[in-house]
Design a protein around this motif. Structure first.
Motif, PDB file in Angstrom:
ATOM      1  N   ASP A 298      19.025  55.057  30.486  1.00 54.16           N
ATOM      2  CA  ASP A 298      20.219  55.497  29.773  1.00 54.16           C
ATOM      3  C   ASP A 298      20.186  57.014  29.621  1.00 54.16           C
ATOM      4  O   ASP A 298      19.250  57.684  30.049  1.00 54.16           O
ATOM      5  CB  ASP A 298      20.341  54.804  28.423  1.00 54.16           C
ATOM      6  CG  ASP A 298      19.172  55.104  27.496  1.00 54.16           C
ATOM      7  OD1 ASP A 298      18.163  55.639  27.977  1.00 54.16           O
ATOM      8  OD2 ASP A 298      19.294  54.816  26.295  1.00 54.16           O
ATOM      9  N   GLY A 299      21.218  57.586  29.011  1.00 52.38           N
ATOM     10  CA  GLY A 299      21.356  59.034  28.908  1.00 52.38           C
ATOM     11  C   GLY A 299      20.246  59.698  28.114  1.00 52.38           C
ATOM     12  O   GLY A 299      19.740  60.759  28.494  1.00 52.38           O
ATOM     13  N   GLU A 300      19.838  59.098  26.994  1.00 45.89           N
ATOM     14  CA  GLU A 300      18.803  59.702  26.159  1.00 45.89           C
ATOM     15  C   GLU A 300      17.453  59.701  26.872  1.00 45.89           C
ATOM     16  O   GLU A 300      16.717  60.683  26.841  1.00 45.89           O
ATOM     17  CB  GLU A 300      18.694  58.945  24.838  1.00 45.89           C
ATOM     18  CG  GLU A 300      17.755  59.587  23.845  1.00 45.89           C
ATOM     19  CD  GLU A 300      17.758  58.859  22.517  1.00 45.89           C
ATOM     20  OE1 GLU A 300      16.721  58.906  21.846  1.00 45.89           O
ATOM     21  OE2 GLU A 300      18.782  58.259  22.159  1.00 45.89           O
ATOM     22  N   THR A 301      17.126  58.610  27.542  1.00 43.05           N
ATOM     23  CA  THR A 301      15.868  58.532  28.275  1.00 43.05           C
ATOM     24  C   THR A 301      15.866  59.520  29.438  1.00 43.05           C
ATOM     25  O   THR A 301      14.848  60.160  29.715  1.00 43.05           O
ATOM     26  CB  THR A 301      15.648  57.103  28.804  1.00 43.05           C
ATOM     27  OG1 THR A 301      15.732  56.191  27.717  1.00 43.05           O
ATOM     28  CG2 THR A 301      14.298  56.965  29.470  1.00 43.05           C
ATOM     29  N   ALA A 302      16.995  59.661  30.101  1.00 42.21           N
ATOM     30  CA  ALA A 302      17.089  60.617  31.206  1.00 42.21           C
ATOM     31  C   ALA A 302      16.869  62.042  30.710  1.00 42.21           C
ATOM     32  O   ALA A 302      16.203  62.839  31.375  1.00 42.21           O
ATOM     33  CB  ALA A 302      18.442  60.497  31.893  1.00 42.21           C
ATOM     34  N   LEU A 303      17.395  62.357  29.526  1.00 38.26           N
ATOM     35  CA  LEU A 303      17.191  63.690  28.952  1.00 38.26           C
ATOM     36  C   LEU A 303      15.719  63.940  28.654  1.00 38.26           C
ATOM     37  O   LEU A 303      15.179  65.000  28.978  1.00 38.26           O
ATOM     38  CB  LEU A 303      18.029  63.857  27.684  1.00 38.26           C
ATOM     39  CG  LEU A 303      17.863  65.180  26.957  1.00 38.26           C
ATOM     40  CD1 LEU A 303      18.354  66.332  27.831  1.00 38.26           C
ATOM     41  CD2 LEU A 303      18.596  65.154  25.630  1.00 38.26           C
ATOM     42  N   VAL A 304      15.056  62.955  28.070  1.00 34.28           N
ATOM     43  CA  VAL A 304      13.627  63.094  27.763  1.00 34.28           C
ATOM     44  C   VAL A 304      12.826  63.280  29.045  1.00 34.28           C
ATOM     45  O   VAL A 304      11.921  64.131  29.111  1.00 34.28           O
ATOM     46  CB  VAL A 304      13.122  61.864  26.970  1.00 34.28           C
ATOM     47  CG1 VAL A 304      11.616  61.874  26.849  1.00 34.28           C
ATOM     48  CG2 VAL A 304      13.764  61.817  25.592  1.00 34.28           C
TER      49      VAL A 304
END
Length: 107
Positions: free
Chosen positions: A58-64
């Protein structure tokens, strides 16, 4: 002997870390199995097999993951820069040994 072990340990740690933080690139569901129907739109995850659901980022995991990748790239750039510049500095290797010695790392 210690330098070889340290080099091997650093390579192993780096490759393991990269393997953990690199997202899995899933293939199209239709190419994985002939019995699974491909979703009509790219956002529909119901058509994915259960084993591929853990590969969805998801978007948050991709950012991390991107932040971790940027930090590792910065560390790599600093290491390569130090490798080039260190021999040019008089007593540079001794300074680096003393720096690591403060943290208990024997080089």
């Amino acid at each position: 002997m210690i330098r070889r072990r340290l080099a091997v340990a650093l390579v192993a740690a780096t490759s393991t870390t990269l393997a953990l933080v690199t997202p899995v690139q899933a293939q199209e569901p239709s190419s994985l199995s002939s019995t699974t129907e491909a979703p009509e739109n790219g956002n529909d995850l119901e058509g994915l097999p259960d084993m591929l659901m853990s590969a969805v980022v998801d978007g948050e995991t991709a950012l991390v993951l991107e932040v971790i990748r940027a930090i590792m790239a910065l560390g790599l750039a600093v290491t390569q820069g130090a490798t080039i510049i260190l021999p040019l500095i008089p007593g540079g290797t001794d300074q680096l040994r003393n720096f690591f010695g403060q943290f208990g790392i024997q080089v």
